[in-house]
Design a protein around this motif. Structure first.
Motif, PDB file in Angstrom:
ATOM      1  N   ILE A 230       3.281  -1.293  10.115  1.00  0.00           N
ATOM      2  CA  ILE A 230       4.347  -2.197   9.683  1.00  0.00           C
ATOM      3  C   ILE A 230       5.356  -2.403  10.808  1.00  0.00           C
ATOM      4  N   GLY A 231       5.664  -1.332  11.539  1.00  0.00           N
ATOM      5  CA  GLY A 231       6.586  -1.460  12.667  1.00  0.00           C
ATOM      6  C   GLY A 231       6.039  -2.349  13.763  1.00  0.00           C
TER       7      GLY A 231
ATOM      8  N   TYR B  50      -2.305  11.807   1.888  1.00  0.00           N
ATOM      9  CA  TYR B  50      -1.356  10.738   1.577  1.00  0.00           C
ATOM     10  C   TYR B  50      -0.247  10.657   2.623  1.00  0.00           C
ATOM     11  N   SER B  51       0.172  11.796   3.136  1.00  0.00           N
ATOM     12  CA  SER B  51       1.216  11.798   4.155  1.00  0.00           C
ATOM     13  C   SER B  51       0.746  11.062   5.407  1.00  0.00           C
ATOM     14  N   TRP B  52      -0.509  11.317   5.815  1.00  0.00           N
ATOM     15  CA  TRP B  52      -1.055  10.628   6.995  1.00  0.00           C
ATOM     16  C   TRP B  52      -1.176   9.127   6.736  1.00  0.00           C
ATOM     17  N   LYS B  53      -1.610   8.757   5.537  1.00  0.00           N
ATOM     18  CA  LYS B  53      -1.787   7.337   5.233  1.00  0.00           C
ATOM     19  C   LYS B  53      -0.455   6.597   5.264  1.00  0.00           C
ATOM     20  N   VAL B  54       0.577   7.195   4.679  1.00  0.00           N
ATOM     21  CA  VAL B  54       1.887   6.549   4.684  1.00  0.00           C
ATOM     22  C   VAL B  54       2.418   6.428   6.103  1.00  0.00           C
TER      23      VAL B  54
ATOM     24  N   ASP C 249      15.082  -0.703  -1.248  1.00  0.00           N
ATOM     25  CA  ASP C 249      14.215  -1.081  -0.135  1.00  0.00           C
ATOM     26  C   ASP C 249      13.865   0.174   0.648  1.00  0.00           C
ATOM     27  N   ILE C 250      12.639   0.648   0.484  1.00  0.00           N
ATOM     28  CA  ILE C 250      12.246   1.877   1.170  1.00  0.00           C
ATOM     29  C   ILE C 250      11.956   1.642   2.647  1.00  0.00           C
ATOM     30  N   PHE C 251      12.013   0.385   3.082  1.00  0.00           N
ATOM     31  CA  PHE C 251      11.789   0.082   4.492  1.00  0.00           C
ATOM     32  C   PHE C 251      13.082  -0.301   5.203  1.00  0.00           C
TER      33      PHE C 251
ATOM     34  N   GLN D  92       0.824  -1.212   0.000  1.00  0.00           N
ATOM     35  CA  GLN D  92       0.000   0.000   0.000  1.00  0.00           C
ATOM     36  C   GLN D  92       0.854   1.256   0.000  1.00  0.00           C
ATOM     37  N   VAL D  93       1.975   1.224   0.717  1.00  0.00           N
ATOM     38  CA  VAL D  93       2.879   2.375   0.703  1.00  0.00           C
ATOM     39  C   VAL D  93       3.428   2.597  -0.703  1.00  0.00           C
TER      40      VAL D  93
END
Length: 220
Positions: free
Chosen positions: A109-110, A98-102, A79-81, A63-64
């Motif tokens: 995820i954490g 979008y900023s809040w959703k990410v 790898d953006i994570f 989703q991100v």
């Protein structure tokens, strides 16, 4: 599959069903079910819970990436994570919402990563000193996580009589149709073989090397 023909009989009742099942069992054509002991069922519960959490984490990461693709943001890291990707996301200016959703997805995820780490540690503690768990990790490409999955799902390897049975039980054997001199081999069946479910009737003589042989046979 052995009892599907029962539904095509003109007369069908419990007495005739029981008689047919008894005949199949007497001829050795009725597979016996293997019920895993309590410790294996508990291990499976942990392994499968971890798998579900991993699927949820993967969905969050997808989703991100979807949000970034929707905004036309070019991803410049593999790898953006990871460590560098996390810093890149922190500094990335995104409009609302979008900023809040990410940010929300990254927080979820954490949390999921923390829970997955706990389950992995619990699995390692449960399998500490487990001979089969150590042996299966000697196979190329099998690490602690996949090794735990194999041990949990197969259970007691001694219930298989021949090396090929674990591969058949896992559905790794190809389809085989033969008529006269014509032989047709298809894709893997993905269906467990009935013979692989029959437990051993004599103890001993079975090693985890059989698992290696069956994996090689299934892969070929």
């Amino acid at each position: 599959m052995r009892v599907k023909a029962f539904s095509h009989r003109r007369v069908k009742n419990d007495e005739l069903d029981a008689r047919d099942l008894a005949d199949l069992l007497r001829m050795g054509r009725l597979a016996e079910a293997w019920i895993a002991p309590a410790e294996i069922r508990e291990l499976r519960e942990i392994i499968r819970d971890r798998q579900k959490l991993v699927q949820l984490r993967t969905s969050g990461k997808d989703q991100v990436h979807g949000v970034l693709a929707k905004l036309g943001v070019e991803v410049t890291c593999s790898d953006i994570f990871g460590a560098w990707g996390t810093q890149w996301l922190d500094e990335l200016p995104l409009p609302q919402p979008y900023s809040w959703k990410v940010a929300s997805l990254r927080q979820l995820i954490g949390w999921l990563t923390a829970e997955i780490t706990v389950l992995e540690q619990v699995t390692v503690d449960l399998l500490a000193g487990h001979d089969a768990y150590r042996a299966v990790q000697e196979l190329p490409g099998i690490g602690p996580v996949l090794g735990a999955v194999i041990v949990a799902e197969i259970g007691d390897i001694r219930r298989f009589r021949r090396p090929g049975q674990p591969g058949s039980w896992a559905g790794l054997t190809p389809r085989h149709h033969e008529s006269g001199t014509k032989v047709i081999r298809g894709h893997v069946t993905k269906m467990a073989c009935a013979g692989g479910m029959v437990p051993l009737r004599r103890p001993g003589g079975v090693q985890w090397r059989w698992l290696e042989d069956s994996i090689c046979t299934g892969a070929s």
